[in-house]
Design an enzyme around this catalytic site. Structure first.
Site, PDB file in Angstrom:
ATOM      1  N   TYR A   1       5.422   6.434  13.801  1.00 26.70           N
ATOM      2  CA  TYR A   1       4.094   5.832  13.657  1.00 26.70           C
ATOM      3  C   TYR A   1       3.018   6.784  14.159  1.00 26.70           C
ATOM      4  CZ  TYR A   1       0.218   2.633  14.829  1.00 26.70           C
ATOM      5  OH  TYR A   1      -1.011   2.027  14.955  1.00 26.70           O
ATOM      6  N   ALA A   2       3.241   7.372  15.335  1.00 27.85           N
ATOM      7  CA  ALA A   2       2.261   8.293  15.905  1.00 27.85           C
ATOM      8  C   ALA A   2       2.053   9.506  15.004  1.00 27.85           C
ATOM      9  CB  ALA A   2       2.707   8.728  17.299  1.00 27.85           C
ATOM     10  N   ALA A   3       3.146  10.020  14.444  1.00 25.17           N
ATOM     11  CA  ALA A   3       3.038  11.182  13.552  1.00 25.17           C
ATOM     12  C   ALA A   3       2.249  10.834  12.296  1.00 25.17           C
ATOM     13  CB  ALA A   3       4.436  11.677  13.176  1.00 25.17           C
TER      14      ALA A   3
ATOM     15  N   SER B   1      -4.849   5.396  15.506  1.00 23.18           N
ATOM     16  CA  SER B   1      -4.355   4.837  16.763  1.00 23.18           C
ATOM     17  C   SER B   1      -4.368   5.898  17.849  1.00 23.18           C
ATOM     18  CB  SER B   1      -2.921   4.327  16.571  1.00 23.18           C
ATOM     19  OG  SER B   1      -2.306   4.058  17.802  1.00 23.18           O
TER      20      SER B   1
ATOM     21  N   VAL C   1       0.812  -1.221   0.000  1.00 22.21           N
ATOM     22  CA  VAL C   1       0.000   0.000   0.000  1.00 22.21           C
ATOM     23  C   VAL C   1       0.842   1.266   0.000  1.00 22.21           C
ATOM     24  CG1 VAL C   1      -1.976  -1.118   1.097  1.00 22.21           C
ATOM     25  CG2 VAL C   1      -0.281   0.059   2.516  1.00 22.21           C
TER      26      VAL C   1
ATOM     27  N   ASN D   1      -6.664   0.254   6.565  1.00 17.51           N
ATOM     28  CA  ASN D   1      -6.292  -0.409   7.812  1.00 17.51           C
ATOM     29  C   ASN D   1      -4.822  -0.793   7.866  1.00 17.51           C
ATOM     30  OD1 ASN D   1      -6.738  -2.223  10.264  1.00 17.51           O
ATOM     31  ND2 ASN D   1      -6.108  -3.718   8.733  1.00 17.51           N
TER      32      ASN D   1
END
Length: 248
Positions: A155-157, A142, A63, A89
Site C-alpha cells: 500500500y505504501a509503495a 497517505s 477502478v 480517492n
C-alpha cells in the site's frame, strides 16, 4: 464556489470520498459517485439530490479495471458534457501476516486500485481537460507513502507511486490542469475498524493533533484544490494528517 462544475470522486460512497462528494455538492457542483457497490452509490446520490438539489450520477466500477474506468469516463462526458474535478480517492490496504506471505493476488490488487486505476483516470481525464476548459485532479495519498511500515508495504509503495504521478501529470497537463495530492493521515473510516486502538492511541498521543481525523476534516483541502482559489498550486502534496508526518 463550484457552481456549474462537475466532480467525479472514486471510492465516493463512503469514508473520505462520501464527505468530499457532499462537500462538492454543497459548494454547487454536480457529482459522480463511483465505487464498486451500485446500491451504496445510489443511496448517496439520492441524499445529494434531496439535500443539495445537485445532479448526482451513481456509477459502479472497479477502478483497477483499465476497461472499466475508460468506459466510465466516456459515460460521464455523455451524461454531463464536461468534467472539471477528478478525485482519485479509491484505495485498499489489506492486512497480511508477514511480508513473505503477501500473495501475488493481494499485491496486484493493491497496485491496481491504488496506482493503476488513478494513472489511467488521470491520463484520460487530464488529456481531455487540457484540450477543453482545464480542471483539477486531486489524488488522495497517505502518510504511509513517506513513512512505510512492514505492515503496509505494498500500500505504501502504491501511494508513493501516486505522489510521483502527481508531479508527472502536473507537468504533462499544465498550465490549464492542476494536479495535486492530499496526503491523508489516520482517519476514522471503515479502514480504522481493523486498527489496534491501544497502539493507535499511543501513536496519536505523539502527534501534534493528539487524535485521529474525522472524515469531514478532509473536505476543506479538497475544496481548495477543486476551486480556482488554488490557481497557482500544482504538483503539490498537502499533508492533512494531524501532524503525523512530522513525528520523529
Amino acid at each position: 464556489m463550484l457552481e456549474g462544475r462537475v466532480a467525479l470522486v472514486t471510492g465516493g460512497s463512503r469514508g473520505l470520498g462520501r464527505e468530499m462528494v457532499l462537500g462538492f455538492a454543497k459548494a454547487g457542483a454536480d457529482v459522480v459517485i463511483a465505487s464498486r457497490k451500485a446500491a451504496s452509490c445510489e443511496e448517496l446520490a439520492e441524499e445529494v439530490r434531496a439535500t443539495t438539489g445537485r445532479r448526482a450520477l451513481p456509477y459502479a466500477v472497479h477502478v483497477g479495471s483499465w476497461e472499466g474506468v475508460t468506459a466510465m469516463v466516456e459515460n460521464v462526458y455523455k451524461a454531463f458534457g464536461r468534467l472539471d474535478v477528478l478525485v482519485n480517492n479509491a484505495g485498499i490496504a489489506p492486512t497480511y501476516p508477514s511480508l513473505d506471505e503477501v500473495s501475488e493476488e493481494l499485491f496486484d490488487k493493491v497496485i491496481q486500485v491504488n496506482l493503476k486505476g488513478p494513472f489511467r483516470l488521470a491520463a484520460l481525464v487530464g488529456s481531455r481537460m487540457a484540450r477543453e476548459r482545464g480542471g483539477s485532479i486531486i489524488n488522495i495519498s497517505s502518510v504511509a507513502s513517506i513513512r512505510p511500515t512492514p505492515g503496509d508495504l505494498p500500500y505504501a509503495a502504491a501511494k508513493a507511486g501516486l505522489n510521483t504521478l502527481t508531479a508527472g501529470f502536473a507537468q504533462a497537463f499544465g498550465p490549464s490542469v492542476r494536479v495535486n495530492t492530499i496526503m491523508a493521515g489516520p482517519y476514522f473510516t471503515d479502514i480504522s475498524r481493523g486498527w489496534d486502538l491501544e497502539v493507535f492511541q499511543e501513536m496519536a498521543n505523539r502527534m501534534p493533533a493528539r487524535r485521529g481525523g474525522e472524515p469531514h476534516e478532509i473536505v476543506g483541502a479538497a475544496l481548495y484544490f477543486a476551486d480556482p482559489a488554488s490557481s497557482f498550486t500544482t504538483g503539490a502534496v498537502l499533508n492533512v494528517d494531524g501532524g503525523q508526518s512530522v513525528l520523529r
